[in-house]
Enzyme design. Structure first.
Site, PDB file in Angstrom:
ATOM      1  N   THR A 223       0.841  -1.206   0.000  1.00 16.98           N
ATOM      2  CA  THR A 223       0.000   0.000   0.000  1.00 16.98           C
ATOM      3  C   THR A 223       0.872   1.249   0.000  1.00 16.98           C
ATOM      4  O   THR A 223       0.510   2.259  -0.613  1.00 16.98           O
ATOM      5  CB  THR A 223      -0.986  -0.037   1.192  1.00 16.98           C
ATOM      6  OG1 THR A 223      -1.719  -1.261   1.095  1.00 16.98           O
ATOM      7  CG2 THR A 223      -1.956   1.117   1.162  1.00 16.98           C
ATOM      8  N   GLY A 224       2.036   1.173   0.629  1.00 15.10           N
ATOM      9  CA  GLY A 224       2.979   2.299   0.569  1.00 15.10           C
ATOM     10  C   GLY A 224       3.302   2.662  -0.872  1.00 15.10           C
ATOM     11  O   GLY A 224       3.382   3.846  -1.235  1.00 15.10           O
ATOM     12  N   GLU A 241       6.136   4.762   6.498  1.00 18.22           N
ATOM     13  CA  GLU A 241       6.683   3.764   7.426  1.00 18.22           C
ATOM     14  C   GLU A 241       6.010   2.454   7.067  1.00 18.22           C
ATOM     15  O   GLU A 241       4.841   2.242   7.392  1.00 18.22           O
ATOM     16  CB  GLU A 241       6.403   4.210   8.857  1.00 18.22           C
ATOM     17  CG  GLU A 241       7.303   3.547   9.861  1.00 18.22           C
ATOM     18  CD  GLU A 241       6.749   2.229  10.312  1.00 18.22           C
ATOM     19  OE1 GLU A 241       6.793   1.254   9.527  1.00 18.22           O
ATOM     20  OE2 GLU A 241       6.262   2.179  11.439  1.00 18.22           O
ATOM     21  N   CYS A 275       5.514  -2.751  13.956  1.00 20.71           N
ATOM     22  CA  CYS A 275       6.393  -2.599  12.792  1.00 20.71           C
ATOM     23  C   CYS A 275       7.830  -2.961  13.127  1.00 20.71           C
ATOM     24  O   CYS A 275       8.487  -3.662  12.370  1.00 20.71           O
ATOM     25  CB  CYS A 275       6.287  -1.186  12.222  1.00 20.71           C
ATOM     26  SG  CYS A 275       6.121   0.093  13.467  1.00 20.71           S
TER      27      CYS A 275
HETATM   28  P1  NDP Z   1      -2.471  -1.541   4.427  1.00 17.28           P
HETATM   29  O1  NDP Z   1      -1.030  -1.279   4.414  1.00 17.28           O
HETATM   30  O2  NDP Z   1      -3.083  -2.133   3.204  1.00 17.28           O
HETATM   31  O3  NDP Z   1      -3.190  -0.155   4.724  1.00 17.28           O
HETATM   32  C1  NDP Z   1      -4.580  -0.047   4.752  1.00 17.28           C
HETATM   33  C2  NDP Z   1      -4.915   1.414   4.853  1.00 17.28           C
HETATM   34  O4  NDP Z   1      -4.363   2.101   3.728  1.00 17.28           O
HETATM   35  C3  NDP Z   1      -6.397   1.662   4.840  1.00 17.28           C
HETATM   36  O5  NDP Z   1      -6.698   2.748   5.699  1.00 17.28           O
HETATM   37  C4  NDP Z   1      -6.665   2.029   3.397  1.00 17.28           C
HETATM   38  O6  NDP Z   1      -7.786   2.851   3.250  1.00 17.28           O
HETATM   39  C5  NDP Z   1      -5.395   2.781   3.055  1.00 17.28           C
HETATM   40  N1  NDP Z   1      -5.098   2.790   1.629  1.00 17.28           N
HETATM   41  C6  NDP Z   1      -5.244   1.819   0.742  1.00 17.28           C
HETATM   42  N2  NDP Z   1      -4.850   2.233  -0.499  1.00 17.28           N
HETATM   43  C7  NDP Z   1      -4.436   3.499  -0.341  1.00 17.28           C
HETATM   44  C8  NDP Z   1      -3.919   4.476  -1.218  1.00 17.28           C
HETATM   45  N3  NDP Z   1      -3.763   4.246  -2.518  1.00 17.28           N
HETATM   46  N4  NDP Z   1      -3.582   5.669  -0.702  1.00 17.28           N
HETATM   47  C9  NDP Z   1      -3.748   5.918   0.597  1.00 17.28           C
HETATM   48  N5  NDP Z   1      -4.246   5.037   1.466  1.00 17.28           N
HETATM   49  C10 NDP Z   1      -4.589   3.837   1.006  1.00 17.28           C
HETATM   50  O7  NDP Z   1      -2.791  -2.322   5.764  1.00 17.28           O
HETATM   51  P2  NDP Z   1      -3.699  -3.542   6.142  1.00 17.28           P
HETATM   52  O8  NDP Z   1      -4.447  -3.110   7.338  1.00 17.28           O
HETATM   53  O9  NDP Z   1      -4.487  -4.068   4.985  1.00 17.28           O
HETATM   54  O10 NDP Z   1      -2.570  -4.575   6.552  1.00 17.28           O
HETATM   55  C11 NDP Z   1      -1.801  -5.251   5.566  1.00 17.28           C
HETATM   56  C12 NDP Z   1      -0.453  -5.601   6.115  1.00 17.28           C
HETATM   57  O11 NDP Z   1       0.275  -4.427   6.451  1.00 17.28           O
HETATM   58  C13 NDP Z   1      -0.477  -6.388   7.405  1.00 17.28           C
HETATM   59  O12 NDP Z   1      -0.633  -7.749   7.161  1.00 17.28           O
HETATM   60  C14 NDP Z   1       0.862  -6.063   8.021  1.00 17.28           C
HETATM   61  O13 NDP Z   1       1.831  -6.966   7.535  1.00 17.28           O
HETATM   62  C15 NDP Z   1       1.177  -4.680   7.501  1.00 17.28           C
HETATM   63  N6  NDP Z   1       0.980  -3.631   8.512  1.00 17.28           N
HETATM   64  C16 NDP Z   1       2.052  -2.907   8.913  1.00 17.28           C
HETATM   65  C17 NDP Z   1       1.918  -1.949   9.869  1.00 17.28           C
HETATM   66  C18 NDP Z   1       3.088  -1.168  10.355  1.00 17.28           C
HETATM   67  O14 NDP Z   1       3.083  -0.729  11.488  1.00 17.28           O
HETATM   68  N7  NDP Z   1       4.065  -0.905   9.529  1.00 17.28           N
HETATM   69  C19 NDP Z   1       0.637  -1.663  10.499  1.00 17.28           C
HETATM   70  C20 NDP Z   1      -0.448  -2.447   9.976  1.00 17.28           C
HETATM   71  C21 NDP Z   1      -0.262  -3.386   9.011  1.00 17.28           C
HETATM   72  P3  NDP Z   1      -8.784   2.618   2.011  1.00 17.28           P
HETATM   73  O15 NDP Z   1      -9.037   1.172   1.941  1.00 17.28           O
HETATM   74  O16 NDP Z   1     -10.001   3.413   2.322  1.00 17.28           O
HETATM   75  O17 NDP Z   1      -8.089   3.192   0.816  1.00 17.28           O
END
Ligand code: NDP
Length: 468
Positions: A223-224, A241, A275
């Site tokens: 997603t990053g 991050e 993280c």
């Molecule tokens: P994601 O990394 O997929 O993030 C989801 C969030 O990102 C939602 O709020 C979503 O909102 C938003 N998002 C999605 N697409 C975009 C975009 N193009 N631009 C901006 N925002 C966007 O996290 P998940 O919760 O799905 O978790 C997936 C994996 O991420 C986990 O399995 C874990 O490994 C990791 N993770 C890492 C974290 C850390 O601290 N580094 C924290 C949490 C998860 P919307 O759907 O409305 O677009």
């Protein structure tokens, strides 16, 4: 809209999304998507409010943010209960009360720091001064693992430097986030901090909006990368991050008893859903038996259950998506003949519980080592030489944190210097601090948070150059 029925699925059709208590699958509420029109309106309001906020004397902004810290402190008990109910981490141990103390501290520090103008060059012909101006409207995408504390990391420095913020909490932890934002907004002027909710398209729409000047994102690498694409539309500045697959190296001969508590919580803080948790442990082959025995003994005494119960310090996995991901890695490890050295007691509850699990007889190249598990399953890998351990630790697309464990600090520092990570901790792991910059190397993201560097990241430098 709240009700307390039990749901088996988190995903319901259309735009509905149910937020659940992961300890017992109680429905906390329905999460709805903020519409595009509403997002546009919020951004318009934020633009107007930001101008007034930035025009206030710096000392006034500081004072208001210190009042926010007080409000968070006064409401920390209720907010911690919200965290436990929706995120799942226990109230006690390094859990929800600890997260709230982090929220207070990470508000006080940026509120107290100063970033004055700086004369970067001066001679008889010219004088050049760098000012740190606000960027404008910041879009913050917060995750579900430390939903309130990470939101604070995004919100407070941005506000401190005169920006407005629109935050999108994770769909999994919407309700506790809304409660905290209510508390913060009881102190802030109107529209400086606003919130959008939902899933599927809200984050993407918000971050690619032409009026967004800065995006702060914490989440997955995948997603990053989408956030980077979104920023191509508005050239928003980025702090990303994107998590890590942190390696820890125990150097030969460590007095394991002295470090066992730090090693355990380094790996299993928040059920490994952090993280910068220790996610791969490299151990000298002659020390392997001693280390795994100590870790297994320690793990067997740490109670897991519903985090609302006194005495519980390990909780459930936060959501079904993450639960399934971890189970998949466990199955894969079983299929390749890994050694399940230790498996803790799973509580007899309906929630998403995975016991602390230690896995041996695996190596780089196996999924449980190469992929971020983000859960309480720790692979332990043996090495013959320290160079081999360093090379395996660096063999990753991630580079958030790493740690070296040794009773010889000189040796530990030599190894630390060779590890590719934003932070290398010695004899601790994940020990972040509000004064110390924190960010990732490689695909763990770019930009840093915390301290003076974190404040700089939410400003645009402006030079005034004077001819003498
Ligand atoms: P994601 O990394 O997929 O993030 C989801 C969030 O990102 C939602 O709020 C979503 O909102 C938003 N998002 C999605 N697409 C975009 C975009 N193009 N631009 C901006 N925002 C966007 O996290 P998940 O919760 O799905 O978790 C997936 C994996 O991420 C986990 O399995 C874990 O490994 C990791 N993770 C890492 C974290 C850390 O601290 N580094 C924290 C949490 C998860 P919307 O759907 O409305 O677009």
């Amino acid at each position: 809209m709240e009700n307390t029925s039990v749901a088996q699925e988190t995903h319901t059709p259309d735009t509905q999304f149910l937020s659940l208590n992961p300890s017992n699958l109680e429905v906390i509420g329905e999460v709805t998507n903020t519409s595009r029109v509403e997002i546009d309106t919020k951004i318009e309001k934020a633009k107007k409010a930001q101008k007034l906020w930035a025009a206030r004397p710096d000392a006034e902004r500081k004072e208001i943010l210190l009042k926010v810290a007080e409000a968070l402190q006064q409401n920390s008990k209720e907010l911690a209960e919200w965290i436990t109910r929706e995120q799942g981490k226990p109230l006690n141990g390094p859990g929800a009360n600890f997260e709230m103390q982090g929220c207070v501290g990470w508000t006080q520090v940026p509120a107290s720091l100063d970033l004055p103008e700086e004369i970067v060059f001066e001679d008889e012909t010219r004088k050049d001064i760098v000012y740190r101006n606000p960027i404008g409207v910041v879009a913050a995408i917060a995750p579900w693992n430390w939903p309130l504390m990470i939101a604070i990391w995004q919100i407070i420095p941005s506000l401190r430097m005169g920006n407005a913020v629109i935050i999108k909490p994770s769909e999994y932890t919407t309700y506790c986030s809304l409660e905290m934002i209510k508390v913060i907004n009881s102190v802030l002027p109107e529209d400086i901090l606003q919130v959008v909710t939902g899933r599927g398209e809200v984050g993407g729409y918000l971050t690619s909006h032409p009026e967004i000047g800065k995006i702060m994102f914490t989440g997955s690498i995948a997603t990053g990368k989408k956030v980077i694409e979104a920023s191509a539309k508005n050239m928003a500045r980025l702090t990303l991050e994107c998590g890590g697959n942190d390696a820890g190296i125990i150097l030969p001969g460590l007095d394991i008893a002295k470090h066992i508590e730090g090693l355990f919580w380094g790996a299993f803080l928040n059920m490994g859903q952090t993280c910068a948790c220790l996610k791969r442990l490299y151990v000298y082959e002659n020390d392997y038996e001693k280390v795994v025995k100590a870790l297994a003994d320690y793990s067997s005494h740490i109670p897991m259950g519903n985090g609302a119960d006194e005495g519980i310090v390990l909780g459930p996995i936060q959501n079904k998506m993450q639960y399934d991901k971890i189970q998949d890695l466990i199955r894969d490890s079983e299929n390749i003949g890994a050694d399940f050295i230790f498996k803790g007691q799973k509580p007899d509850l309906e929630g998403y519980f995975i016991p602390v699990t230690l896995i041996g007889n695996v190596d780089n190249g196996d999924r449980i080592v190469d992929e971020e598990q983000f859960g309480p399953v720790l692979p332990i890998i043996t090495y013959k030489t320290v160079d081999e351990a360093i090379s395996k630790a660096n063999d990753s697309e991630n580079g958030l944190g790493a740690s070296v464990w040794s009773d010889n600090l000189d040796e530990a520092q030599k190894v630390a210097a060779q590890l590719e990570a934003g932070t290398v901790w010695i004899n601790q792991h994940g020990a972040i601090h509000p004064f110390v910059p924190f960010g990732g190397a490689k695909q763990s993201g770019y930009g840093v948070e915390f301290g003076i560097e974190g404040l700089k990241a939410v400003t645009v430098p402006k030079v005034i150059s004077i001819k003498k």
